[in-house]
Scaffold this active site. Structure first.
Site, PDB file in Angstrom:
ATOM      1  N   GLY A  40       0.799  -1.230   0.000  1.00  0.00           N
ATOM      2  CA  GLY A  40       0.000   0.000   0.000  1.00  0.00           C
ATOM      3  C   GLY A  40       0.825   1.271   0.000  1.00  0.00           C
ATOM      4  O   GLY A  40       0.353   2.319   0.453  1.00  0.00           O
ATOM      5  N   HIS A  96       9.699   6.804   3.257  1.00  0.00           N
ATOM      6  CA  HIS A  96       9.198   7.329   4.531  1.00  0.00           C
ATOM      7  C   HIS A  96       8.955   6.194   5.500  1.00  0.00           C
ATOM      8  O   HIS A  96       8.612   5.080   5.109  1.00  0.00           O
ATOM      9  CB  HIS A  96       7.919   8.153   4.338  1.00  0.00           C
ATOM     10  CG  HIS A  96       6.819   7.432   3.608  1.00  0.00           C
ATOM     11  ND1 HIS A  96       6.807   7.263   2.250  1.00  0.00           N
ATOM     12  CD2 HIS A  96       5.686   6.838   4.076  1.00  0.00           C
ATOM     13  CE1 HIS A  96       5.711   6.595   1.894  1.00  0.00           C
ATOM     14  NE2 HIS A  96       5.020   6.323   2.983  1.00  0.00           N
ATOM     15  N   HIS A 125       6.821   5.232   8.986  1.00  0.00           N
ATOM     16  CA  HIS A 125       5.718   5.604   9.881  1.00  0.00           C
ATOM     17  C   HIS A 125       6.140   5.257  11.310  1.00  0.00           C
ATOM     18  O   HIS A 125       6.542   4.120  11.562  1.00  0.00           O
ATOM     19  CB  HIS A 125       4.458   4.793   9.572  1.00  0.00           C
ATOM     20  CG  HIS A 125       3.913   4.973   8.193  1.00  0.00           C
ATOM     21  ND1 HIS A 125       2.764   5.679   7.935  1.00  0.00           N
ATOM     22  CD2 HIS A 125       4.332   4.518   6.981  1.00  0.00           C
ATOM     23  CE1 HIS A 125       2.494   5.647   6.629  1.00  0.00           C
ATOM     24  NE2 HIS A 125       3.437   4.945   6.032  1.00  0.00           N
TER      25      HIS A 125
HETATM   26  P1  AMP Z   1       2.229   5.064   2.541  1.00  0.00           P
HETATM   27  O1  AMP Z   1       0.889   4.450   2.324  1.00  0.00           O
HETATM   28  O2  AMP Z   1       3.160   4.213   3.348  1.00  0.00           O
HETATM   29  O3  AMP Z   1       2.857   5.549   1.242  1.00  0.00           O
HETATM   30  O4  AMP Z   1       1.975   6.338   3.442  1.00  0.00           O
HETATM   31  C1  AMP Z   1       1.725   7.614   2.970  1.00  0.00           C
HETATM   32  C2  AMP Z   1       1.243   8.405   4.145  1.00  0.00           C
HETATM   33  O5  AMP Z   1       1.311   9.778   3.809  1.00  0.00           O
HETATM   34  C3  AMP Z   1      -0.215   8.120   4.517  1.00  0.00           C
HETATM   35  O6  AMP Z   1      -0.268   7.645   5.862  1.00  0.00           O
HETATM   36  C4  AMP Z   1      -0.898   9.474   4.359  1.00  0.00           C
HETATM   37  O7  AMP Z   1      -1.886   9.713   5.321  1.00  0.00           O
HETATM   38  C5  AMP Z   1       0.259  10.439   4.468  1.00  0.00           C
HETATM   39  N1  AMP Z   1       0.080  11.718   3.818  1.00  0.00           N
HETATM   40  C6  AMP Z   1      -0.421  11.956   2.585  1.00  0.00           C
HETATM   41  N2  AMP Z   1      -0.424  13.276   2.314  1.00  0.00           N
HETATM   42  C7  AMP Z   1       0.090  13.896   3.412  1.00  0.00           C
HETATM   43  C8  AMP Z   1       0.350  15.246   3.769  1.00  0.00           C
HETATM   44  N3  AMP Z   1       0.077  16.268   2.925  1.00  0.00           N
HETATM   45  N4  AMP Z   1       0.871  15.515   4.990  1.00  0.00           N
HETATM   46  C9  AMP Z   1       1.125  14.509   5.858  1.00  0.00           C
HETATM   47  N5  AMP Z   1       0.923  13.210   5.575  1.00  0.00           N
HETATM   48  C10 AMP Z   1       0.412  12.902   4.368  1.00  0.00           C
END
Ligand code: AMP
Ligand code: ZN
Length: 114
Positions: free
Chosen positions: A93, A100, A102
């Site tokens: 996902g 990044h 989490h």
């Molecule tokens: P992933 O699914 O591991 O690629 O995680 C991407 C994360 O980025 C998700 O948890 C989103 O909620 C977060 N995200 C998307 N746009 C933003 C934003 N503008 N600021 C902070 N987090 C974001």
């Protein structure tokens, strides 16, 4: 990278709730938190994800790992526990193609993840 959301947050072209930054890395609150504490930690350098990491990125990844405890302390989850996740590719996902991690905490986290 021009069209990368996280590069834009790092460059402060897009707002982000930044909780830590230095010359190499940035940490900011996830916009859609999955836990009371949900912080994203990224390198400033654009790296698309885990599978794009190169030998030269060793130091930055090490630096990111050393930052987890600092953030966990700041958000009071150092003692009670937290989880660090990096999604790679479609099955996991991964939605943003900028490496990044989490950092999640502030509640009991189930295992295994879905
Ligand atoms: P992933 O699914 O591991 O690629 O995680 C991407 C994360 O980025 C998700 O948890 C989103 O909620 C977060 N995200 C998307 N746009 C933003 C934003 N503008 N600021 C902070 N987090 C974001
Ligand atoms: Zn980027």
């Amino acid at each position: 990278m021009k069209n990368c959301l996280f590069c834009q947050i790092a460059a402060k072209e897009v707002p982000g709730e930044i909780v830590y930054e230095d010359d190499d890395i940035l940490a900011f609150k996830d916009i859609n938190p999955m836990a009371p504490v949900h912080i994203l930690i990224i390198p400033r350098k654009h790296i698309s994800g885990i599978t794009s990491l190169k030998e030269e990125d060793k130091e930055i990844v090490g630096k990111i790992y050393l930052t987890f405890s600092k953030i966990a302390r700041e958000f009071s989850v150092y003692q009670c526990g937290f989880r660090v996740i990096a999604n790679s590719g479609p099955d996991a996902g991964q939605a943003v193609d900028h490496l990044h991690f989490h950092l999640l905490g502030g509640r009991t986290l189930s295992w295994p993840p879905g």
